[in-house]
Design a protein around this motif. Structure first.
Motif, PDB file in Angstrom:
ATOM      1  N   ALA A 186      14.940   3.452  -3.006  1.00  0.00           N
ATOM      2  CA  ALA A 186      14.484   2.095  -3.334  1.00  0.00           C
ATOM      3  C   ALA A 186      15.611   1.069  -3.183  1.00  0.00           C
ATOM      4  O   ALA A 186      15.417  -0.005  -2.596  1.00  0.00           O
ATOM      5  CB  ALA A 186      13.921   2.069  -4.752  1.00  0.00           C
TER       6      ALA A 186
ATOM      7  N   LEU B 151       9.182  -2.030  -4.587  1.00  0.00           N
ATOM      8  CA  LEU B 151      10.432  -1.260  -4.638  1.00  0.00           C
ATOM      9  C   LEU B 151      11.158  -1.456  -5.965  1.00  0.00           C
ATOM     10  O   LEU B 151      11.718  -0.511  -6.524  1.00  0.00           O
ATOM     11  CB  LEU B 151      11.333  -1.666  -3.473  1.00  0.00           C
ATOM     12  CG  LEU B 151      10.853  -1.219  -2.088  1.00  0.00           C
ATOM     13  CD1 LEU B 151      11.579  -1.990  -1.004  1.00  0.00           C
ATOM     14  CD2 LEU B 151      11.052   0.283  -1.906  1.00  0.00           C
TER      15      LEU B 151
ATOM     16  N   ALA C 229       8.762   0.161   2.474  1.00  0.00           N
ATOM     17  CA  ALA C 229       8.493   0.293   1.042  1.00  0.00           C
ATOM     18  C   ALA C 229       7.504   1.429   0.793  1.00  0.00           C
ATOM     19  O   ALA C 229       7.683   2.236  -0.133  1.00  0.00           O
ATOM     20  CB  ALA C 229       7.941  -1.021   0.486  1.00  0.00           C
TER      21      ALA C 229
ATOM     22  N   ALA D  28       6.444  -5.899  -0.684  1.00  0.00           N
ATOM     23  CA  ALA D  28       7.319  -4.739  -0.501  1.00  0.00           C
ATOM     24  C   ALA D  28       8.465  -4.755  -1.504  1.00  0.00           C
ATOM     25  O   ALA D  28       8.769  -3.728  -2.134  1.00  0.00           O
ATOM     26  CB  ALA D  28       7.868  -4.733   0.926  1.00  0.00           C
TER      27      ALA D  28
END
Length: 460
Positions: free
Chosen positions: A429, A264, A13, A260
């Motif tokens: 992402a 994202l 991430a 994380a």
């Protein structure tokens, strides 16, 4: 999830967000943003949001937000976790008027920020709804507090919060007010309704907890040594140990992965906003590019006498068009990513562009056959026009028109994909979100999120 896997999620991430910031930093240095002050002004808050998200990720602070209707005991739930009455509570509706956060350290290594919110059904609902969305966006974990059978308004609020794409614990508060039989019946009903749109998968034990954050006072009979009897009112201690332990289990088992994933999701939203704003500002320039490449492709294919070169030339033109649009929008796009995007467009076009390739091949064969039938060298353009033009002219115009329309279709479809920003690629992402969701265990709170969202993340 083991600790190593959680650290991998966290590092992936971070790398994804740093890549995005690096790219937008390059755009600033290259002068592309300086050349368009209006666009630079629109993109600045989104870039700052990605940077803030990265800083939060590095700080390792997990945010837990409590939501629910008024008088469900949200503030009392958080106070009971904290072990002291920091957040205001009271018998009147709407005691909490704005979001308020307080630090909580439930363990030696875990630092949490608890966020209290106004009731979802209070006055000035529109502004509070926006406030709720903003808080939910920042939260890594959501506590949805109810105090009995779920109402229609609560169910709607629950569904809307699930759209924030965050793991959620349903907290059944005030269980001290119910007989054991009623309490168990409500719990089973909440197990089904709390699942939201995935009704065939009841909530797991970690997704629903029964508590009494602020138990009602009880009348207690007191006997004194002299034989006199009286009664007093006592308030039992909060029954929240199960909720606290559930939260600790989640944080130890998958806390870093929660961080994380949320980072994202936030970064993806900012990147999509950047792309959409850029696409809107440069719409006229993009339209000119699409038309120009459509003309190039129509002329190149219409004048080319060799069938298989038509297809190759058309694909090269489409790839160049996608790269040109990405460059205009200031979005990263390698040749590989352009080819993957073109492949996606071809397979999602309902056969339109595939029929273009078929038509191009068939009509191209007609042109080649005309040249060959003339007895001349088909690779000699002058000979081709001199001897075969009578038979091939119709094929040329038809093929050129189909090719030009195909290029225009590719360009418009590419615009839709480019509006998603630079969320694809090895560190995009969406790619990293998909990685994390594909590795979650069935016994984790992230598993429901995988069921709800896992199928919605493609490469492009």
């Amino acid at each position: 999830m083991n600790r190593n896997l959680q650290e991998t999620h966290l590092n992936r991430a971070r790398a994804s967000l740093r890549q995005a910031l690096s790219w937008y930093g390059y755009l600033r240095k290259s002068g592309q943003m300086a050349a368009n002050p209006e666009l630079a002004s629109l993109l600045k808050p989104e870039i700052e949001a990605i940077n803030a998200t990265l800083n939060k990720l590095d700080a390792n602070v997990i945010r837990i937000a409590a939501f629910g209707l008024v008088s469900r005991g949200k503030s009392a739930v958080l106070n009971s976790l904290l072990g002291e009455k920091i957040l205001q509570t009271g018998p009147l509706n709407g005691v909490t008027q704005w979001p308020r956060s307080v630090p909580w350290k439930p363990g030696d290594k875990v630092l949490v920020e608890l966020i209290d919110t106004p009731g979802l059904d209070e006055i000035a609902g529109d502004s509070r709804a926006q406030m709720a969305r903003d808080v939910a966006r920042q939260a890594d974990l959501i506590l949805f507090v109810v105090s009995g059978d779920i109402t229609r308004t609560e169910y709607q609020g629950l569904l809307e919060l699930r759209q924030a794409q965050k793991p959620l614990i349903l907290v059944f508060n005030k269980i001290d007010l119910y007989p054991e039989t009623d309490k168990n019946a409500i719990y089973k009903n909440l197990q089904q309704l709390g699942a939201g749109n995935i009704q065939n998968q009841p909530l797991l034990p970690d997704e629903i907890v029964m508590i009494a954050a602020e138990p009602a006072p009880m009348e207690v009979r007191v006997e004194y040594p002299d034989g006199s009897i009286t009664s007093e009112w006592e308030t039992p201690p909060p029954q929240v140990e199960e909720l606290k332990q559930t939260i600790l289990n989640i944080l130890n088992r998958e806390g870093r992965s929660l961080l994380a994933l949320n980072a994202l999701i936030q970064a993806r939203e900012s990147e999509e906003n950047i792309a959409q704003k850029t696409v809107h500002i440069r719409e006229k320039e993009a339209e000119d590019i699409i038309w120009r490449f459509s003309q190039y492709k129509a002329l190149a294919i219409g004048l080319n006498p060799i069938a298989f070169l038509d297809i190759i030339g058309g694909l090269i033109t489409d790839l160049a068009l996608i790269r040109a649009l990405a460059k205009l929008y200031g979005l990263p796009m390698t040749s590989y990513e352009a080819s993957e995007l073109l492949k996606t467009i071809l397979f999602s076009s309902g056969g339109l562009l595939l029929s273009e390739i078929g038509s191009s091949f068939i009509l191209g064969l007609g042109k080649s056959a005309a040249a060959i039938a003339s007895g001349d060298n088909p690779f000699n353009i002058t000979t081709f026009f001199g001897s075969a033009i009578a038979q091939a002219l119709t094929c040329q115009f038809a093929q050129g028109g189909i090719a030009g329309y195909g290029a225009y279709t590719v360009g418009k479809a590419a615009q839709l994909y480019l509006e998603k920003g630079c969320t694809w690629g090895q560190l995009g992402a969406n790619t990293v979100i998909q990685e994390i969701l594909s590795q979650v265990d069935k016994n984790t709170i992230l598993y429901r999120l995988q069921q709800e969202l896992g199928g919605n993340f493609g490469e492009f």
